[in-house]
Design an enzyme around this catalytic site. Structure first.
Site, mmCIF file in Angstrom:
data_model
loop_
_atom_site.group_PDB
_atom_site.id
_atom_site.type_symbol
_atom_site.label_atom_id
_atom_site.label_comp_id
_atom_site.label_asym_id
_atom_site.label_seq_id
_atom_site.Cartn_x
_atom_site.Cartn_y
_atom_site.Cartn_z
ATOM 1 N N THR A 163 0.843 -1.186 0.000
ATOM 2 C CA THR A 163 0.000 0.000 0.000
ATOM 3 C C THR A 163 0.881 1.239 0.000
ATOM 4 O OG1 THR A 163 -1.766 1.185 1.191
ATOM 5 C CG2 THR A 163 -0.181 -0.026 2.534
ATOM 6 N N HIS A 184 2.606 -11.423 14.298
ATOM 7 C CA HIS A 184 3.672 -11.947 15.147
ATOM 8 C C HIS A 184 3.400 -13.385 15.596
ATOM 9 C CE1 HIS A 184 7.345 -11.603 17.147
ATOM 10 N NE2 HIS A 184 7.163 -10.530 17.890
#
Length: 407
Positions: free
Chosen positions: A326, A378
């Site tokens: 993006t 994560h």
């Protein structure tokens, strides 16, 4: 005998849709390939056209109704229909001839984005010349009309005009508000953003990249590139897509996804490119981007951008994707934390190129710098892999020859 008009077949990723607007009323004659109805889904607005000449005998699902894949939404009776035109309206002597226009009828013919623009800007549709099929007013027609109205001198009105747009509040005046329903696409975007915050362990790491080498390469070859590739412009996105593909090969965990208790490692790089539209952010996908040339990438991104603005992207264009890029820099963003596009585990954020003083060989030099951000899940991607992945992107951009040589 009337035949059923059915909703399109939705892919598995789209549960249902909603009737946005019917462009024909029951009893209206229609011609083959004429637009009948627009259906809004969580991702795109889909158009249903007439399969043959005939008469729309019944509207089974009116505007606002939620529909399922292949559900009957109306009925069309086949038959030859003569093409008719409205009778011309007499104009005062000396007045240029213009086609008759009815604001309510013309408004009903507009797509959702164009209709919203006309309502917000208070456009008099009788003054807009339509260039679409059968003289329909398109979004581009509205934009040109609005821009021309802003440039042209505004005559002094004889009396205050009423406008649907909320005017700036005056001291002591009414405190006006306007409530509009949220579109399905915007609601779906909101749901996905909330689910990301609840269901992922999202973390963002940052780096900065010197854009001077890429800018020099682009400046040197952009005219030759455009001439050799049928007018395709050489931008920055192509470099970042190629750099991302090479980095994803080195760090396949960033290209993976979580499916229940399993990790799915993808042996290909399908890179999504975020595109901003009036209805929200959409992410069309460059499939097998690692096998695409720089010209193919730039041409496909330009095509995606044009079709996104005109509401012509298909659901297939936005299905899948293993990684997303993006670019908030086109809007002036200097730094941000992009949000994951599930089930992907990584998204790269590009930002504005800003001249900054940098230490180069013991001297302070002004360099065009860009902050990069990598948001990652994560639960799957460790900090070490994320940092090294982003460092690889930096290395490829600061030395573009490494992309070609796969170093």
């Amino acid at each position: 005998m009337a035949q059923d008009i059915k909703a399109p077949s939705f892919p598995e990723s789209v549960a249902d849709g909603e009737i946005a607007v019917w462009h024909k009323a029951a009893g209206d004659p229609v011609q083959r390939d004429e637009l009948l109805v627009e259906i809004e889904t969580d991702k795109v607005v889909m158009e249903v056209v007439a399969p043959f000449d005939g008469v729309l005998t019944e509207i089974v699902k009116p505007a606002g109704e939620v529909i399922l894949s292949d559900e009957v939404i109306g009925r069309l009776e086949e038959g030859k229909v003569a093409k008719t035109s409205p009778a011309p309206v007499a104009a005062p002597p000396g007045t240029p001839e213009q086609p008759a226009a009815d604001d309510d009828g013309a408004m009903a013919q507009l797509g959702p984005a164009a209709r919203r623009m006309a309502e917000e800007e208070g456009v008099d549709l009788a003054q807009v010349v339509g260039t679409g099929r059968d003289g329909r007013i398109t979004k581009d027609d509205l934009l040109k009309h609005i821009e021309a109205a802003r440039v042209a001198p505004t005559p002094v009105p004889a009396a205050p005009a009423q406008s649907p747009v909320i005017a700036a509040a005056e001291p002591g005046g009414d405190r006006l508000e306007r409530r509009v329903p949220m579109t399905r696409m915007r609601k779906r975007i909101a749901e996905r953003l909330l689910s990301v915050s609840r269901e992922t362990a999202m973390l963002t790491t940052f780096n900065e990249v010197n854009m001077a080498p890429v800018m020099a390469l682009r400046g040197k070859y952009k005219e030759q590139f455009q001439g050799a590739h049928n007018g395709t412009r050489l931008g920055f996105m192509g470099f970042f897509v190629k750099a991302a593909c090479e980095a994803l090969k080195r760090f396949p965990v960033v290209n993976a996804s979580i499916d229940g208790d399993d990790i799915v490692y993808h042996g290909y790089q399908d890179v999504g490119v975020a595109v901003s539209t009036e209805n929200g952010l959409v992410v069309p996908v460059l499939r097998d981007a690692d096998f695409m040339s720089m010209a193919d990438i730039e041409a496909r991104i330009a095509d995606f951008g044009g079709r996104a603005r005109n509401g012509k992207l298909s659901i297939e264009d936005m299905t899948g994707g293993t990684f997303t890029i993006t670019n908030g820099g086109v809007f002036g963003s200097l730094l941000s934390t992009p949000i994951l596009n599930p089930p992907q585990t990584g998204i790269l954020g590009m930002h504005k190129i800003q001249d900054r003083p940098m230490a180069v060989d013991g001297e302070v030099v002004i360099q065009p710098m860009m902050y990069l951000a990598l948001s990652y899940d994560h639960r799957l991607v460790d900090g070490k892999d994320a940092v090294q992945f982003l460092a690889s992107i930096k290395d490829f951009i600061e030395d573009p020859a490494r992309i070609l040589l796969q170093l």
